[in-house]
Design a protein around this motif. Structure first.
Motif, mmCIF file in Angstrom:
data_model
loop_
_atom_site.group_PDB
_atom_site.id
_atom_site.type_symbol
_atom_site.label_atom_id
_atom_site.label_comp_id
_atom_site.label_asym_id
_atom_site.label_seq_id
_atom_site.Cartn_x
_atom_site.Cartn_y
_atom_site.Cartn_z
ATOM 1 N N THR A 133 0.838 -1.205 0.000
ATOM 2 C CA THR A 133 0.000 0.000 0.000
ATOM 3 C C THR A 133 0.869 1.250 0.000
ATOM 4 O O THR A 133 0.573 2.229 -0.711
ATOM 5 C CB THR A 133 -0.949 -0.026 1.219
ATOM 6 O OG1 THR A 133 -1.814 -1.158 1.086
ATOM 7 C CG2 THR A 133 -1.768 1.249 1.320
ATOM 8 N N ALA A 134 1.959 1.215 0.771
ATOM 9 C CA ALA A 134 2.901 2.341 0.777
ATOM 10 C C ALA A 134 3.458 2.573 -0.624
ATOM 11 O O ALA A 134 3.564 3.714 -1.089
ATOM 12 C CB ALA A 134 4.042 2.070 1.765
ATOM 13 N N ALA A 135 3.799 1.484 -1.312
ATOM 14 C CA ALA A 135 4.371 1.590 -2.660
ATOM 15 C C ALA A 135 3.346 2.156 -3.642
ATOM 16 O O ALA A 135 3.643 3.095 -4.393
ATOM 17 C CB ALA A 135 4.852 0.214 -3.126
ATOM 18 N N ALA A 136 2.143 1.586 -3.609
ATOM 19 C CA ALA A 136 1.103 2.023 -4.557
ATOM 20 C C ALA A 136 0.751 3.494 -4.337
ATOM 21 O O ALA A 136 0.550 4.246 -5.294
ATOM 22 C CB ALA A 136 -0.130 1.143 -4.408
ATOM 23 N N ALA A 137 0.710 3.899 -3.081
ATOM 24 C CA ALA A 137 0.344 5.284 -2.764
ATOM 25 C C ALA A 137 1.455 6.255 -3.124
ATOM 26 O O ALA A 137 1.229 7.472 -3.164
ATOM 27 C CB ALA A 137 0.014 5.398 -1.271
ATOM 28 N N SER A 138 2.655 5.725 -3.396
ATOM 29 C CA SER A 138 3.805 6.565 -3.693
ATOM 30 C C SER A 138 4.243 6.443 -5.143
ATOM 31 O O SER A 138 5.319 6.911 -5.517
ATOM 32 C CB SER A 138 4.978 6.172 -2.770
ATOM 33 O OG SER A 138 4.569 6.166 -1.425
ATOM 34 N N CYS A 139 3.396 5.810 -5.946
ATOM 35 C CA CYS A 139 3.704 5.599 -7.358
ATOM 36 C C CYS A 139 3.849 6.954 -8.050
ATOM 37 O O CYS A 139 3.064 7.871 -7.814
ATOM 38 C CB CYS A 139 2.556 4.791 -7.975
ATOM 39 S SG CYS A 139 2.960 4.025 -9.533
ATOM 40 N N THR A 140 4.867 7.076 -8.882
ATOM 41 C CA THR A 140 5.085 8.346 -9.569
ATOM 42 C C THR A 140 4.105 8.485 -10.739
ATOM 43 O O THR A 140 3.457 7.518 -11.143
ATOM 44 C CB THR A 140 6.530 8.433 -10.107
ATOM 45 O OG1 THR A 140 6.716 7.356 -11.032
ATOM 46 C CG2 THR A 140 7.533 8.324 -8.976
ATOM 47 N N GLU A 141 4.023 9.703 -11.268
ATOM 48 C CA GLU A 141 3.059 9.959 -12.348
ATOM 49 C C GLU A 141 3.347 9.135 -13.594
ATOM 50 O O GLU A 141 2.442 8.790 -14.348
ATOM 51 C CB GLU A 141 3.039 11.457 -12.699
ATOM 52 C CG GLU A 141 2.174 12.236 -11.729
ATOM 53 C CD GLU A 141 2.035 13.690 -12.152
ATOM 54 O OE1 GLU A 141 2.317 14.001 -13.313
ATOM 55 O OE2 GLU A 141 1.633 14.505 -11.290
ATOM 56 N N ASP A 142 4.641 8.796 -13.779
ATOM 57 C CA ASP A 142 4.968 7.965 -14.948
ATOM 58 C C ASP A 142 4.873 6.471 -14.633
ATOM 59 O O ASP A 142 5.362 5.638 -15.398
ATOM 60 C CB ASP A 142 6.353 8.317 -15.524
ATOM 61 C CG ASP A 142 7.446 8.222 -14.469
ATOM 62 O OD1 ASP A 142 7.123 7.837 -13.333
ATOM 63 O OD2 ASP A 142 8.604 8.530 -14.788
ATOM 64 N N GLY A 143 4.248 6.152 -13.504
ATOM 65 C CA GLY A 143 3.929 4.754 -13.223
ATOM 66 C C GLY A 143 5.023 3.961 -12.546
ATOM 67 O O GLY A 143 4.901 2.747 -12.381
ATOM 68 N N LEU A 144 6.097 4.639 -12.136
ATOM 69 C CA LEU A 144 7.188 3.922 -11.465
ATOM 70 C C LEU A 144 6.794 3.610 -10.021
ATOM 71 O O LEU A 144 6.418 4.504 -9.266
ATOM 72 C CB LEU A 144 8.456 4.784 -11.492
ATOM 73 C CG LEU A 144 9.748 4.063 -11.117
ATOM 74 C CD1 LEU A 144 10.156 3.064 -12.196
ATOM 75 C CD2 LEU A 144 10.864 5.082 -10.884
ATOM 76 N N LEU A 145 6.877 2.323 -9.704
ATOM 77 C CA LEU A 145 6.474 1.871 -8.371
ATOM 78 C C LEU A 145 7.712 1.761 -7.486
ATOM 79 O O LEU A 145 8.570 0.910 -7.730
ATOM 80 C CB LEU A 145 5.793 0.503 -8.486
ATOM 81 C CG LEU A 145 5.113 -0.031 -7.235
ATOM 82 C CD1 LEU A 145 3.777 0.672 -7.003
ATOM 83 C CD2 LEU A 145 4.901 -1.533 -7.353
ATOM 84 N N PRO A 146 7.826 2.599 -6.440
ATOM 85 C CA PRO A 146 9.010 2.480 -5.580
ATOM 86 C C PRO A 146 8.912 1.213 -4.730
ATOM 87 O O PRO A 146 7.817 0.755 -4.409
ATOM 88 C CB PRO A 146 8.931 3.731 -4.700
ATOM 89 C CG PRO A 146 7.490 4.106 -4.683
ATOM 90 C CD PRO A 146 6.889 3.621 -5.975
#
Lengths: 150, 150
Positions: A72-85
């Motif tokens: 959930t932390a990753a999805a909520a922090s996804c960048t606008e170009d779709g990069l998933l941290p």
């Protein structure tokens, strides 16, 4: 619920997690779906995931809080170009509010409640039979470069 | 180290815990030995208990904190006539201080730090290669009668 679980968007070489890695044949395969506001998911523990007879093992519930919270932390922090941290767990807290029956499907809901610098705080609730059984918190931190063995 | 693990003194019908029950064929068989002051133990995660490659899964480490902490609470609360009370986990907290390498044997140490009425607070440390990797806390509560299905 979106089709692709967050965990299936992790890099292939980082997808061996026992809790949620799609490439771990013996793992739990915990899956998180991001609906734009919350991470949601369902999970049915196996019969061997027992604590006292009739109830789910606390370590199993902690695993659900962990992997569902981090995704959930990753999805909520996804960048606008779709990069998933990719995040890792800095700390985990689990309150067992009432016993969780073993057998019924569990419902997972998680939301980001706070950001502390690059760390993300996520609250997770686990329900069974329509009642919240577990409330957890994950502090997720960006994966340190020292953990990347590429 | 005393021969009989604390978990092997649990009642037969309460010995199915996935983490530490001796009667759970598919479980982890976490074992705690009580030396009179501390709960001590060793555990080597299996290769599938991976997080990111090379490191131990957080849910596995949370399971160690859980079962080792609860067993330490029980052993420290043993009555003079040898009756071992059965505790359950009210809450669990785990700080992942640094990554835990997957492969080496882990060392577990736990001690009671506080009593809150009938609840027992236990601190747990997990070390690998001589360095503390995880610090956890369990709040253990006597098993509620509602969880006993006899």
């Amino acid at each position: 619920m979106p089709h692709t679980p967050v965990q299936h968007r992790y890099a292939e070489d980082l997808s061996y997690c026992y809790g949620c890695g799609k490439n771990n044949d013996q793992g739990l395969h915990i899956k998180t779906h991001w609906n734009g506001e919350e991470g949601v998911g369902k999970f049915t523990p196996r019969p061997e995931h027992i604590a006292l007879p009739g109830f789910v093992y606390g370590g199993m519930l902690a695993s659900l809080v962990d992997c569902h919270g981090v995704a959930t932390a990753a999805a909520a922090s996804c960048t606008e170009d779709g990069l998933l941290p990719r995040f890792v767990t800095a700390s985990l807290h689990v309150d067992f509010l009432r016993p969780t029956p073993l057998g019924p499907e569990l419902e997972l809901v998680a939301r980001v409640t706070e950001r502390r610098g690059r760390k993300v705080v996520v609250e997770v609730e686990i329900s069974a039979l329509g009642e919240v059984r577990v409330r957890g918190q994950v502090v997720a931190a960006p994966m340190p470069q020292t953990m990347n063995r590429d």
